[in-house]
Every structure is written in structure tokens, then in C-alpha cells.
Design a protein around this motif. Structure first.
Motif, PDB file in Angstrom:
ATOM      1  N   ALA A   1       0.827  -1.211   0.000  1.00 29.87           N
ATOM      2  CA  ALA A   1       0.000   0.000   0.000  1.00 29.87           C
ATOM      3  C   ALA A   1       0.857   1.255   0.000  1.00 29.87           C
ATOM      4  O   ALA A   1       0.599   2.202  -0.750  1.00 29.87           O
ATOM      5  CB  ALA A   1      -0.930  -0.016   1.218  1.00 29.87           C
ATOM      6  N   ILE A   2       1.897   1.247   0.850  1.00 24.98           N
ATOM      7  CA  ILE A   2       2.784   2.419   0.917  1.00 24.98           C
ATOM      8  C   ILE A   2       3.555   2.565  -0.395  1.00 24.98           C
ATOM      9  O   ILE A   2       3.733   3.672  -0.909  1.00 24.98           O
ATOM     10  CB  ILE A   2       3.732   2.303   2.141  1.00 24.98           C
ATOM     11  N   GLY A   3       3.953   1.433  -0.968  1.00 21.58           N
ATOM     12  CA  GLY A   3       4.655   1.452  -2.248  1.00 21.58           C
ATOM     13  C   GLY A   3       3.809   2.013  -3.379  1.00 21.58           C
ATOM     14  O   GLY A   3       4.332   2.639  -4.312  1.00 21.58           O
ATOM     15  N   LEU A   4       2.510   1.811  -3.267  1.00 23.92           N
ATOM     16  CA  LEU A   4       1.608   2.325  -4.302  1.00 23.92           C
ATOM     17  C   LEU A   4       1.183   3.766  -4.050  1.00 23.92           C
ATOM     18  O   LEU A   4       0.338   4.307  -4.759  1.00 23.92           O
ATOM     19  CB  LEU A   4       0.367   1.427  -4.404  1.00 23.92           C
ATOM     20  N   GLY A   5       1.734   4.359  -3.011  1.00 27.12           N
ATOM     21  CA  GLY A   5       1.516   5.789  -2.789  1.00 27.12           C
ATOM     22  C   GLY A   5       0.489   6.139  -1.720  1.00 27.12           C
ATOM     23  O   GLY A   5       0.153   7.316  -1.562  1.00 27.12           O
ATOM     24  N   ALA A   6       0.012   5.153  -0.976  1.00 24.19           N
ATOM     25  CA  ALA A   6      -0.969   5.451   0.081  1.00 24.19           C
ATOM     26  C   ALA A   6      -0.256   6.065   1.284  1.00 24.19           C
ATOM     27  O   ALA A   6       0.872   5.670   1.598  1.00 24.19           O
ATOM     28  CB  ALA A   6      -1.693   4.188   0.494  1.00 24.19           C
ATOM     29  N   SER A   7      -0.923   6.999   1.934  1.00 26.25           N
ATOM     30  CA  SER A   7      -0.347   7.583   3.155  1.00 26.25           C
ATOM     31  C   SER A   7      -0.518   6.578   4.303  1.00 26.25           C
ATOM     32  O   SER A   7      -1.240   5.590   4.168  1.00 26.25           O
ATOM     33  CB  SER A   7      -1.060   8.892   3.488  1.00 26.25           C
ATOM     34  N   ARG A   8       0.137   6.874   5.449  1.00 23.75           N
ATOM     35  CA  ARG A   8       0.065   5.946   6.597  1.00 23.75           C
ATOM     36  C   ARG A   8      -1.369   5.811   7.099  1.00 23.75           C
ATOM     37  O   ARG A   8      -1.828   4.715   7.420  1.00 23.75           O
ATOM     38  CB  ARG A   8       0.951   6.469   7.735  1.00 23.75           C
ATOM     39  N   TRP A   9      -2.072   6.942   7.130  1.00 16.15           N
ATOM     40  CA  TRP A   9      -3.446   6.927   7.637  1.00 16.15           C
ATOM     41  C   TRP A   9      -4.359   6.154   6.686  1.00 16.15           C
ATOM     42  O   TRP A   9      -5.205   5.381   7.111  1.00 16.15           O
ATOM     43  CB  TRP A   9      -3.914   8.372   7.823  1.00 16.15           C
ATOM     44  N   LYS A  10      -4.128   6.360   5.384  1.00 15.13           N
ATOM     45  CA  LYS A  10      -4.938   5.667   4.383  1.00 15.13           C
ATOM     46  C   LYS A  10      -4.630   4.164   4.411  1.00 15.13           C
ATOM     47  O   LYS A  10      -5.524   3.334   4.232  1.00 15.13           O
ATOM     48  CB  LYS A  10      -4.659   6.241   2.990  1.00 15.13           C
ATOM     49  N   THR A  11      -3.362   3.832   4.652  1.00  9.25           N
ATOM     50  CA  THR A  11      -2.980   2.419   4.772  1.00  9.25           C
ATOM     51  C   THR A  11      -3.720   1.782   5.948  1.00  9.25           C
ATOM     52  O   THR A  11      -4.229   0.664   5.837  1.00  9.25           O
ATOM     53  CB  THR A  11      -1.448   2.301   4.992  1.00  9.25           C
ATOM     54  N   PHE A  12      -3.787   2.522   7.034  1.00 10.49           N
ATOM     55  CA  PHE A  12      -4.497   2.014   8.208  1.00 10.49           C
ATOM     56  C   PHE A  12      -5.980   1.797   7.893  1.00 10.49           C
ATOM     57  O   PHE A  12      -6.548   0.753   8.227  1.00 10.49           O
ATOM     58  CB  PHE A  12      -4.332   2.996   9.376  1.00 10.49           C
ATOM     59  N   LEU A  13      -6.571   2.789   7.226  1.00  9.64           N
ATOM     60  CA  LEU A  13      -8.022   2.714   6.956  1.00  9.64           C
ATOM     61  C   LEU A  13      -8.378   1.667   5.899  1.00  9.64           C
ATOM     62  O   LEU A  13      -9.451   1.067   5.955  1.00  9.64           O
ATOM     63  CB  LEU A  13      -8.551   4.089   6.520  1.00  9.64           C
ATOM     64  N   THR A  14      -7.498   1.471   4.931  1.00 13.41           N
ATOM     65  CA  THR A  14      -7.852   0.583   3.809  1.00 13.41           C
ATOM     66  C   THR A  14      -7.233  -0.809   3.914  1.00 13.41           C
ATOM     67  O   THR A  14      -7.697  -1.730   3.255  1.00 13.41           O
ATOM     68  CB  THR A  14      -7.419   1.209   2.467  1.00 13.41           C
ATOM     69  N   VAL A  15      -6.195  -0.956   4.748  1.00 16.34           N
ATOM     70  CA  VAL A  15      -5.549  -2.281   4.854  1.00 16.34           C
ATOM     71  C   VAL A  15      -5.753  -2.886   6.245  1.00 16.34           C
ATOM     72  O   VAL A  15      -6.307  -3.981   6.384  1.00 16.34           O
ATOM     73  CB  VAL A  15      -4.036  -2.190   4.519  1.00 16.34           C
ATOM     74  N   HIS A  16      -5.309  -2.150   7.272  1.00 12.74           N
ATOM     75  CA  HIS A  16      -5.349  -2.720   8.624  1.00 12.74           C
ATOM     76  C   HIS A  16      -6.768  -2.930   9.129  1.00 12.74           C
ATOM     77  O   HIS A  16      -7.124  -4.026   9.566  1.00 12.74           O
ATOM     78  CB  HIS A  16      -4.607  -1.808   9.598  1.00 12.74           C
TER      79      HIS A  16
END
Lengths: 223, 93
Positions: free
Chosen positions: A120-135
């Protein structure tokens, strides 16, 4: 009954939020910070409930550090009634349940592969967006039953409402004790006990249903 | 522009999360610290039914002697004066 239910729900929800946050920090932050948080939670978990409640009595008292700090800062001019009310009992119960929920959620968050996060981070997602969309989507199904267990555990608490409620917060456990040991009305005490068992069983059934639904979703996904 | 706002929001939310973590740890540790402090310094709080000091827990209660004049003072006084030896010897219970 309504007080008990409200206390249980408030405690369960807040404990789940704080426990999830702490578990996330323990698993995902660097080792030193994670260990500090873990040690703080474990120290709290293994301290007697009565000692912790008495600590809160001192903290929330009229001449306690919290009132003193608020007066010193200028937020209030006279000490507030922070003890012997619903909020004080809720604070005491949340303090008991947060380490329990955190310990329950650590394996849930640890089981999530880090590759998803890296992708997710590699594809350009921010940390908060990674949390909301992955975690969050991948862990909530395992996290909610832990919160429900906290609700179940809180429903039958006796010590904390007695010590922090000062007899003004009428939870079902206190009513059972009063009915059986003060009024000697064993029928009423038995009826209250059955109500408590029904309430806790309802939450347990909810956990089972959630678990069943999770299994069926997984089976559908794999097929 | 959108990227900058997104990064700003991310920074603010992550900062808030870290601040909340610090508060949560303080929330967990504070009552334990208070219990430890209170147990070492009984003057910070008067909490029934016992004097909250380790010293008082370690002492075996001694009742004042009936022969000495201090004993009568100790028995009659409502508040211990902390000056005479009888009051100093008085049990916290």
C-alpha cells in the motif's frame, strides 16, 4: 439494569478503541516504544483491582492531582465532583479492560502480513490511508469479539462500582449483593442473577454468531 | 496541491494518534504510581480505614502505658499532637 448495560457498552467501546491503538503501537512501532507500552499495560493488568480503584480515588478526589491541576491551569475555580459517579466507575472499568483488550488484540494485528502494508505504501498510500484501507478492514472482524468479551466481563463487576461509585452507581452486581446480604430477599437476588446471566449469554451468542459469519465469509472467499 | 493536503492530514492524524498513545499509557500507569507514592507518604492522603504508609504496616501496634502521664494525655486527646512520645507511639489503627 440500564446503568449496567450503559457502563458495559461504554467500557467495551472505549477499551476496544484504546486497546486497538496500544496493540497497534506495540506491534508496529519500534521495539523500545513497543516494550514500554507493553510493560505499562502488563504492570496494570497484574495489579490488584482494589489497588487500582484506590489509586483512581486519590486521583479523582476533591483534593486529587486532577482537580489541583485543573485549578492551577485555570480551567475551573472550584474542585469538580469527579468521584462517586458514573464517569468515575467507567474510568475505573476502562482502566481494567484496556490491558486485557490490548493483550487480546496483539496476535490479531501481528497475524496481518506486513507485505500488504508495504504494498500500500509502495503504491503511494499515506500511513493513515494504509491504516483505513488495509489494517482496519482486515482486523475488525477479529477485534470486535474482543470488545464484546470486554462488555461481558464488565457486566458483572462489583468492586470497582463500590469503590468508585460510592453507592450512587447502581449496577446489577451491587443490587444482587444488597438483595441477598442486606434485604435477605433471595428471590429478588435470584431474579437479578438470572437477568445478568441472560445479558452475558446474549453477548456470548453475538460473539458466536460473528465467529460463524466470519467462517462462512472465509469459506466463500476461498471457494 | 491535493498531495500536500493529503500529506498534511496524514501528519496531523498520525501525530494525534501518537499523542493519544502517550495519554493512554499515562492513563494506565497513573493510578499505579499514585498507589506507590501514597503507600510511601501517608500525609498525601487520608483514606479510611488505615494509615497508608509502609512504616505503619510494618509496626506492631503498641498501646500506651497506663503508668506514665503521657499515657493519660494520649488517651484523652482527640488529635495526636506528634510531640510527645506517647502520641508518636500511638498505633495507626
Amino acid at each position: 439494569m440500564s446503568t449496567t448495560l450503559a457502563l458495559s457498552v461504554v467500557t467495551g467501546v472505549v477499551s476496544l478503541l484504546l486497546g486497538y491503538l496500544l496493540a497497534f503501537q506495540v506491534v508496529r512501532r519500534n521495539a523500545v516504544v513497543g516494550r514500554i507500552i507493553f510493560v505499562a499495560a502488563i504492570a496494570s493488568l497484574f495489579t490488584s483491582t482494589i489497588a487500582r480503584a484506590l489509586g483512581w480515588r486519590v486521583l479523582l478526589g476533591f483534593e486529587g492531582p486532577i482537580n489541583d491541576a485543573m485549578i492551577a491551569v485555570g480551567l475551573i475555580s472550584q474542585p469538580l465532583q469527579l468521584i462517586n459517579n458514573f464517569t468515575a466507575v467507567a474510568i475505573g472499568m476502562i482502566h481494567i479492560q484496556v490491558p486485557v483488550v490490548m493483550v487480546g488484540l496483539i496476535p490479531v494485528i501481528e497475524a496481518l502480513p506486513r507485505d500488504f502494508e508495504r504494498a500500500a505504501i509502495g503504491l503511494g498510500a499515506s500511513r493513515w490511508k494504509t491504516f483505513l484501507t488495509v489494517h482496519l478492514p482486515m482486523t475488525w472482524i477479529n477485534a470486535v469479539p474482543v470488545g464484546l468479551i470486554a462488555i461481558m466481563a464488565t457486566a458483572a463487576y462489583f468492586t470497582t462500582p463500590v469503590l468508585l461509585g460510592g453507592g450512587r452507581v447502581d449496577v446489577i452486581a451491587i443490587q444482587i449483593q444488597q438483595a441477598s446480604q442486606v434485604l435477605f430477599d433471595f428471590g429478588y437476588a435470584a431474579a437479578l442473577s438470572v437477568m445478568l446471566v441472560v445479558m452475558i449469554s446474549a453477548v456470548a451468542i453475538l460473539i458466536l454468531l460473528l465467529s460463524h459469519w466470519r467462517r462462512s465469509v472465509r469459506a466463500r472467499g476461498s471457494s | 496541491m491535493k498531495n500536500v493536503i493529503s500529506r498534511l492530514v496524514d501528519t496531523v492524524l498520525c501525530g494525534a494518534m501518537h499523542a493519544l498513545t502517550v495519554l493512554a499509557v499515562a492513563f494506565l500507569v497513573m493510578p499505579l504510581l499514585v498507589v506507590v507514592i501514597v503507600s510511601f507518604n501517608s500525609t498525601t492522603v487520608i483514606f479510611p480505614p488505615r494509615d497508608w504508609s509502609l512504616v505503619s504496616y510494618m509496626q506492631i501496634p503498641r498501646w500506651p502505658s497506663t503508668r506514665s502521664s503521657e499515657a493519660s494525655h494520649s488517651a484523652s486527646a482527640v488529635q495526636p499532637c506528634r510531640r510527645c512520645s506517647a502520641c508518636r507511639r500511638r498505633s495507626p489503627w
